[in-house]
Design an enzyme around this catalytic site. Sequence first.
Site, mmCIF file in Angstrom:
data_model
loop_
_atom_site.group_PDB
_atom_site.id
_atom_site.type_symbol
_atom_site.label_atom_id
_atom_site.label_comp_id
_atom_site.label_asym_id
_atom_site.label_seq_id
_atom_site.Cartn_x
_atom_site.Cartn_y
_atom_site.Cartn_z
ATOM 1 N N HIS A 1 -2.647 49.677 1.858
ATOM 2 C CA HIS A 1 -1.502 50.178 2.627
ATOM 3 C C HIS A 1 -0.196 49.580 2.108
ATOM 4 O O HIS A 1 -0.205 48.574 1.408
ATOM 5 C CB HIS A 1 -1.653 49.827 4.117
ATOM 6 C CG HIS A 1 -2.615 50.735 4.843
ATOM 7 N ND1 HIS A 1 -3.977 50.561 4.785
ATOM 8 C CD2 HIS A 1 -2.398 51.824 5.630
ATOM 9 C CE1 HIS A 1 -4.567 51.506 5.506
ATOM 10 N NE2 HIS A 1 -3.636 52.286 6.023
ATOM 11 N N LYS B 1 2.919 46.897 6.756
ATOM 12 C CA LYS B 1 1.889 47.034 7.789
ATOM 13 C C LYS B 1 1.595 45.676 8.411
ATOM 14 O O LYS B 1 1.448 44.675 7.703
ATOM 15 C CB LYS B 1 0.619 47.633 7.170
ATOM 16 C CG LYS B 1 -0.466 47.930 8.182
ATOM 17 C CD LYS B 1 -1.578 48.779 7.580
ATOM 18 C CE LYS B 1 -2.708 49.014 8.557
ATOM 19 N NZ LYS B 1 -2.270 49.663 9.801
HETATM 20 P P1 NAP Z 1 7.481 51.383 11.859
HETATM 21 O O1 NAP Z 1 8.194 52.237 10.864
HETATM 22 O O2 NAP Z 1 7.707 49.906 11.820
HETATM 23 O O3 NAP Z 1 7.811 51.958 13.294
HETATM 24 C C1 NAP Z 1 7.493 51.296 14.495
HETATM 25 C C2 NAP Z 1 8.563 51.636 15.491
HETATM 26 O O4 NAP Z 1 8.206 51.088 16.759
HETATM 27 C C3 NAP Z 1 9.931 51.073 15.105
HETATM 28 O O5 NAP Z 1 10.871 52.120 15.083
HETATM 29 C C4 NAP Z 1 10.225 50.077 16.212
HETATM 30 O O6 NAP Z 1 11.627 50.119 16.459
HETATM 31 C C5 NAP Z 1 9.395 50.632 17.383
HETATM 32 N N1 NAP Z 1 9.106 49.613 18.382
HETATM 33 C C6 NAP Z 1 8.736 48.329 18.210
HETATM 34 N N2 NAP Z 1 8.579 47.720 19.390
HETATM 35 C C7 NAP Z 1 8.857 48.645 20.330
HETATM 36 C C8 NAP Z 1 8.901 48.630 21.761
HETATM 37 N N3 NAP Z 1 8.620 47.517 22.434
HETATM 38 N N4 NAP Z 1 9.247 49.756 22.407
HETATM 39 C C9 NAP Z 1 9.539 50.886 21.725
HETATM 40 N N5 NAP Z 1 9.524 50.966 20.382
HETATM 41 C C10 NAP Z 1 9.192 49.863 19.691
HETATM 42 O O7 NAP Z 1 5.887 51.581 11.723
HETATM 43 P P2 NAP Z 1 5.096 52.890 11.255
HETATM 44 O O8 NAP Z 1 4.833 52.824 9.794
HETATM 45 O O9 NAP Z 1 5.739 54.094 11.840
HETATM 46 O O10 NAP Z 1 3.690 52.618 11.949
HETATM 47 C C11 NAP Z 1 3.573 52.499 13.361
HETATM 48 C C12 NAP Z 1 2.111 52.269 13.706
HETATM 49 O O11 NAP Z 1 1.343 53.432 13.369
HETATM 50 C C13 NAP Z 1 1.428 51.106 12.974
HETATM 51 O O12 NAP Z 1 0.558 50.439 13.853
HETATM 52 C C14 NAP Z 1 0.613 51.800 11.887
HETATM 53 O O13 NAP Z 1 -0.531 51.045 11.496
HETATM 54 C C15 NAP Z 1 0.204 53.066 12.593
HETATM 55 N N6 NAP Z 1 -0.152 54.210 11.766
HETATM 56 C C16 NAP Z 1 -1.149 54.998 12.235
HETATM 57 C C17 NAP Z 1 -1.504 56.149 11.559
HETATM 58 C C18 NAP Z 1 -2.584 57.020 12.146
HETATM 59 O O14 NAP Z 1 -2.923 58.063 11.562
HETATM 60 N N7 NAP Z 1 -3.139 56.658 13.293
HETATM 61 C C19 NAP Z 1 -0.850 56.497 10.378
HETATM 62 C C20 NAP Z 1 0.171 55.667 9.921
HETATM 63 C C21 NAP Z 1 0.530 54.536 10.633
HETATM 64 P P3 NAP Z 1 12.417 48.977 17.264
HETATM 65 O O15 NAP Z 1 11.931 47.663 16.720
HETATM 66 O O16 NAP Z 1 13.852 49.262 17.012
HETATM 67 O O17 NAP Z 1 12.037 49.200 18.680
#
Ligand code: NAP
Length: 269
Positions: free
Chosen positions: A158, A162
């Site tokens: 990844h 992550k």
């Molecule tokens: P990212 O770009 O870091 O996005 C996470 C978002 O969550 C940020 O915008 C962050 O913004 C927000 N956040 C953090 N704390 C929060 C809170 N308390 N309340 C509301 N928002 C909050 O991460 P990503 O790459 O999108 O991945 C997110 C998750 O999805 C990870 O766990 C990843 O492993 C997973 N994922 C899953 C799949 C799947 O198919 N299931 C695929 C890809 C990724 P702020 O800090 O400004 O709030």
Amino acid sequence: MTAQQKIKVAVAGAKGRMGQEVVKMLLADDSLSFVAGIDSKLNGVDVGEVIGGKPLGVPFLNSLPEALETYRPDVLVDFTTPHTVYRHMETAIEYGVRPVVGTTGFTSEQMADLGQRCRERKVGAIIAPNFAIGAILCMKFAATAAKYMPHVEIIELHHDQKLDAPSGTAIKTAEMIAASRKQFAQGHPQEAESIEGARGAGFDGFRIHSVRLPGLVAHQEVLFGATGQTLSIRHDSINRESFMPGVNMAIKAVMNLDSLVYGLENLLD
Ligand code: NAP
């Protein structure tokens, strides 16, 4: 379709890499209505302006309960962080809002507790460590192969931002392999690591290895070995759009559930 028939969806983490893709997918589907974005910092700002498009008339809120009370979504999609998602799910279930969750990093205790809460409140929920159809097929094929070729190792790769390791996909794959493979400890009984961690993480007698590098999105290879032969099953998500058909399907499916489903494969025929 009238506005009333549309499924109303709030997105937690709408500013994030996955969240922004979810917003685009919701806007492109006439049967879905994007009603609110949840972010830990932003409050009252238009989501469209923040994510680089034109104003959408949909605000960011920094309080999930306020967003659920004000906009009454049918579904909460969550792509946030391992530290946030459990609390978000608790809140959504409490409000009778169905969670569709892609965030990874749950403990098995948290999963059991959330399953119990959903059953008690009769609220549908979906947690899918991977929403890409190819990744689901990779897991299924790996579980089948493990029956016949039980010597297996998982390598997941990844991007380097992550937070959790191993990936939720690798854990789910390992669980599916363990359910179909005769349990035994692989490798040499006297095997020793001269550098700690060299052999990866142990799971039910086999190993999981996590690679983190910029430039990667989400990839997994499941390697099998037997006398005189090897088999590799590999899946690559080369962009985040790859997850959106699965998220779209889960939003529609969760409307007809009254308990927690773990894994998109359980929604496929
Ligand atoms: P990212 O770009 O870091 O996005 C996470 C978002 O969550 C940020 O915008 C962050 O913004 C927000 N956040 C953090 N704390 C929060 C809170 N308390 N309340 C509301 N928002 C909050 O991460 P990503 O790459 O999108 O991945 C997110 C998750 O999805 C990870 O766990 C990843 O492993 C997973 N994922 C899953 C799949 C799947 O198919 N299931 C695929 C890809 C990724 P702020 O800090 O400004 O709030």
